[in-house]
Motif scaffolding. Structure first.
Motif, PDB file in Angstrom:
ATOM      1  N   LYS A  43      66.206  36.580  44.979  1.00  0.00           N
ATOM      2  CA  LYS A  43      64.954  35.951  44.554  1.00  0.00           C
ATOM      3  C   LYS A  43      64.908  35.835  43.033  1.00  0.00           C
ATOM      4  O   LYS A  43      65.631  36.525  42.320  1.00  0.00           O
ATOM      5  N   GLU A  44      64.044  34.968  42.550  1.00  0.00           N
ATOM      6  CA  GLU A  44      63.872  34.816  41.117  1.00  0.00           C
ATOM      7  C   GLU A  44      63.016  35.956  40.566  1.00  0.00           C
ATOM      8  O   GLU A  44      62.201  36.547  41.276  1.00  0.00           O
ATOM      9  N   ARG A  45      63.231  36.223  39.290  1.00  0.00           N
ATOM     10  CA  ARG A  45      62.409  37.226  38.622  1.00  0.00           C
ATOM     11  C   ARG A  45      60.991  36.686  38.460  1.00  0.00           C
ATOM     12  O   ARG A  45      60.813  35.519  38.053  1.00  0.00           O
ATOM     13  N   GLY A  46      60.012  37.522  38.762  1.00  0.00           N
ATOM     14  CA  GLY A  46      58.632  37.072  38.682  1.00  0.00           C
ATOM     15  C   GLY A  46      57.719  38.092  38.032  1.00  0.00           C
ATOM     16  O   GLY A  46      57.960  39.302  38.113  1.00  0.00           O
ATOM     17  N   LEU A  47      56.666  37.605  37.422  1.00  0.00           N
ATOM     18  CA  LEU A  47      55.673  38.434  36.758  1.00  0.00           C
ATOM     19  C   LEU A  47      54.808  39.150  37.794  1.00  0.00           C
ATOM     20  O   LEU A  47      54.285  38.508  38.713  1.00  0.00           O
ATOM     21  N   ILE A  48      54.650  40.459  37.630  1.00  0.00           N
ATOM     22  CA  ILE A  48      53.776  41.185  38.544  1.00  0.00           C
ATOM     23  C   ILE A  48      52.570  41.797  37.846  1.00  0.00           C
ATOM     24  O   ILE A  48      51.524  41.978  38.487  1.00  0.00           O
ATOM     25  N   ALA A  49      52.672  42.098  36.574  1.00  0.00           N
ATOM     26  CA  ALA A  49      51.540  42.674  35.858  1.00  0.00           C
ATOM     27  C   ALA A  49      51.729  42.465  34.364  1.00  0.00           C
ATOM     28  O   ALA A  49      52.847  42.511  33.869  1.00  0.00           O
ATOM     29  N   SER A  50      50.623  42.254  33.672  1.00  0.00           N
ATOM     30  CA  SER A  50      50.683  42.122  32.222  1.00  0.00           C
ATOM     31  C   SER A  50      49.457  42.770  31.598  1.00  0.00           C
ATOM     32  O   SER A  50      48.430  42.982  32.264  1.00  0.00           O
ATOM     33  N   ILE A  51      49.577  43.065  30.310  1.00  0.00           N
ATOM     34  CA  ILE A  51      48.489  43.712  29.585  1.00  0.00           C
ATOM     35  C   ILE A  51      48.499  43.200  28.158  1.00  0.00           C
ATOM     36  O   ILE A  51      49.555  43.036  27.541  1.00  0.00           O
ATOM     37  N   THR A  52      47.322  42.910  27.639  1.00  0.00           N
ATOM     38  CA  THR A  52      47.219  42.396  26.285  1.00  0.00           C
ATOM     39  C   THR A  52      47.488  43.484  25.257  1.00  0.00           C
ATOM     40  O   THR A  52      47.526  44.680  25.591  1.00  0.00           O
ATOM     41  N   TRP A  53      47.612  43.079  24.003  1.00  0.00           N
ATOM     42  CA  TRP A  53      48.036  44.008  22.953  1.00  0.00           C
ATOM     43  C   TRP A  53      47.117  45.225  22.843  1.00  0.00           C
ATOM     44  O   TRP A  53      47.560  46.340  22.558  1.00  0.00           O
ATOM     45  N   SER A  54      45.820  45.018  23.090  1.00  0.00           N
ATOM     46  CA  SER A  54      44.847  46.109  22.948  1.00  0.00           C
ATOM     47  C   SER A  54      44.663  46.892  24.242  1.00  0.00           C
ATOM     48  O   SER A  54      44.038  47.950  24.244  1.00  0.00           O
ATOM     49  N   GLY A  55      45.151  46.327  25.326  1.00  0.00           N
ATOM     50  CA  GLY A  55      44.915  46.948  26.624  1.00  0.00           C
ATOM     51  C   GLY A  55      43.615  46.503  27.275  1.00  0.00           C
ATOM     52  O   GLY A  55      43.288  46.939  28.376  1.00  0.00           O
ATOM     53  N   ALA A  56      42.905  45.611  26.624  1.00  0.00           N
ATOM     54  CA  ALA A  56      41.584  45.213  27.117  1.00  0.00           C
ATOM     55  C   ALA A  56      41.657  44.327  28.354  1.00  0.00           C
ATOM     56  O   ALA A  56      40.721  44.313  29.163  1.00  0.00           O
ATOM     57  N   ASN A  57      42.722  43.585  28.474  1.00  0.00           N
ATOM     58  CA  ASN A  57      42.842  42.648  29.597  1.00  0.00           C
ATOM     59  C   ASN A  57      44.162  42.853  30.332  1.00  0.00           C
ATOM     60  O   ASN A  57      45.199  43.055  29.703  1.00  0.00           O
ATOM     61  N   THR A  58      44.061  42.783  31.644  1.00  0.00           N
ATOM     62  CA  THR A  58      45.247  42.919  32.486  1.00  0.00           C
ATOM     63  C   THR A  58      45.295  41.801  33.519  1.00  0.00           C
ATOM     64  O   THR A  58      44.269  41.175  33.831  1.00  0.00           O
ATOM     65  N   TYR A  59      46.482  41.582  34.025  1.00  0.00           N
ATOM     66  CA  TYR A  59      46.697  40.595  35.081  1.00  0.00           C
ATOM     67  C   TYR A  59      47.604  41.224  36.124  1.00  0.00           C
ATOM     68  O   TYR A  59      48.522  41.980  35.784  1.00  0.00           O
ATOM     69  N   TYR A  60      47.343  40.897  37.395  1.00  0.00           N
ATOM     70  CA  TYR A  60      48.203  41.361  38.480  1.00  0.00           C
ATOM     71  C   TYR A  60      48.508  40.211  39.432  1.00  0.00           C
ATOM     72  O   TYR A  60      47.615  39.418  39.770  1.00  0.00           O
ATOM     73  N   ALA A  61      49.737  40.164  39.870  1.00  0.00           N
ATOM     74  CA  ALA A  61      50.076  39.232  40.933  1.00  0.00           C
ATOM     75  C   ALA A  61      49.397  39.676  42.223  1.00  0.00           C
ATOM     76  O   ALA A  61      49.133  40.876  42.421  1.00  0.00           O
ATOM     77  N   ASP A  62      49.092  38.725  43.067  1.00  0.00           N
ATOM     78  CA  ASP A  62      48.394  39.046  44.314  1.00  0.00           C
ATOM     79  C   ASP A  62      49.161  40.081  45.147  1.00  0.00           C
ATOM     80  O   ASP A  62      48.553  40.903  45.834  1.00  0.00           O
ATOM     81  N   SER A  63      50.468  40.041  45.062  1.00  0.00           N
ATOM     82  CA  SER A  63      51.291  40.922  45.890  1.00  0.00           C
ATOM     83  C   SER A  63      51.139  42.395  45.531  1.00  0.00           C
ATOM     84  O   SER A  63      51.464  43.268  46.343  1.00  0.00           O
ATOM     85  N   VAL A  64      50.650  42.686  44.320  1.00  0.00           N
ATOM     86  CA  VAL A  64      50.540  44.086  43.896  1.00  0.00           C
ATOM     87  C   VAL A  64      49.113  44.492  43.554  1.00  0.00           C
ATOM     88  O   VAL A  64      48.844  45.669  43.277  1.00  0.00           O
ATOM     89  N   LYS A  65      48.196  43.528  43.574  1.00  0.00           N
ATOM     90  CA  LYS A  65      46.816  43.805  43.188  1.00  0.00           C
ATOM     91  C   LYS A  65      46.218  44.892  44.088  1.00  0.00           C
ATOM     92  O   LYS A  65      46.357  44.850  45.307  1.00  0.00           O
ATOM     93  N   GLY A  66      45.576  45.863  43.452  1.00  0.00           N
ATOM     94  CA  GLY A  66      44.970  46.956  44.191  1.00  0.00           C
ATOM     95  C   GLY A  66      45.904  48.120  44.450  1.00  0.00           C
ATOM     96  O   GLY A  66      45.453  49.198  44.866  1.00  0.00           O
ATOM     97  N   ARG A  67      47.192  47.921  44.215  1.00  0.00           N
ATOM     98  CA  ARG A  67      48.171  48.992  44.430  1.00  0.00           C
ATOM     99  C   ARG A  67      48.845  49.436  43.132  1.00  0.00           C
ATOM    100  O   ARG A  67      49.193  50.607  42.989  1.00  0.00           O
ATOM    101  N   PHE A  68      49.053  48.503  42.215  1.00  0.00           N
ATOM    102  CA  PHE A  68      49.740  48.792  40.949  1.00  0.00           C
ATOM    103  C   PHE A  68      48.728  48.774  39.815  1.00  0.00           C
ATOM    104  O   PHE A  68      47.752  48.005  39.835  1.00  0.00           O
ATOM    105  N   THR A  69      48.990  49.588  38.805  1.00  0.00           N
ATOM    106  CA  THR A  69      48.159  49.620  37.608  1.00  0.00           C
ATOM    107  C   THR A  69      49.053  49.632  36.377  1.00  0.00           C
ATOM    108  O   THR A  69      49.954  50.476  36.266  1.00  0.00           O
ATOM    109  N   ILE A  70      48.796  48.697  35.463  1.00  0.00           N
ATOM    110  CA  ILE A  70      49.523  48.653  34.205  1.00  0.00           C
ATOM    111  C   ILE A  70      48.640  49.243  33.111  1.00  0.00           C
ATOM    112  O   ILE A  70      47.429  49.010  33.080  1.00  0.00           O
ATOM    113  N   SER A  71      49.252  50.000  32.222  1.00  0.00           N
ATOM    114  CA  SER A  71      48.516  50.575  31.101  1.00  0.00           C
ATOM    115  C   SER A  71      49.467  50.705  29.914  1.00  0.00           C
ATOM    116  O   SER A  71      50.686  50.582  30.078  1.00  0.00           O
ATOM    117  N   ARG A  72      48.904  50.935  28.744  1.00  0.00           N
ATOM    118  CA  ARG A  72      49.732  51.085  27.560  1.00  0.00           C
ATOM    119  C   ARG A  72      49.136  52.120  26.630  1.00  0.00           C
ATOM    120  O   ARG A  72      47.914  52.346  26.633  1.00  0.00           O
TER     121      ARG A  72
END
Length: 119
Positions: A43-72
């Motif tokens: 499979k191709e490499r795909g984005l699953i989670a991201s976080i902005t420079w301050s940590g204020a905003n995050t994004y999750y792919a539907d496949s991991v939403k509710g199960r994964f948490t990104i932090s910095r």
């Protein structure tokens, strides 16, 4: 310029948890948005989670939403991916990536860490 090193990948049973870490070597970690991508076999490499420079905003792919948490932690130059309720389909190589604030693409990558989820 930033160098990224992932760690924490291993074999885990379905339903279990893993914590991936990404250590960044840079003098200005807060100049980068950060993300985790993954690539499963065939499979191709795909984005699953991201976080902005301050940590204020995050994004999750539907496949991991509710199960994964990104932090910095900008003081420690680290980004974490906490993965809970793991599924067999989460098996992949997980990559940490950095995107300078001024750019639209992630252009710094780690070497990847293997996560294998067994049934």
């Amino acid at each position: 310029q930033v160098q990224l090193v992932e760690s924490g990948g291993r074999l885990v049973q379905a339903g279990g948890s893993l914590r991936l870490s990404c250590a960044a070597s840079t003098r200005s970690f807060s100049d980068y948005h950060m993300a985790w991508f993954r690539q499963a076999p065939g499979k191709e490499r795909g984005l699953i989670a991201s976080i902005t420079w301050s940590g204020a905003n995050t994004y999750y792919a539907d496949s991991v939403k509710g199960r994964f948490t990104i932090s910095r932690d900008n003081a420690e130059n680290t980004v974490i991916l906490q993965m809970n309720s793991l599924k067999v389909e989460d098996t992949a190589v997980y990559y940490c990536a950095a995107r300078p604030l001024s750019l639209a693409r992630y252009n710094y990558w780690g070497q990847g860490t293997q996560v294998t989820v067994s049934s």
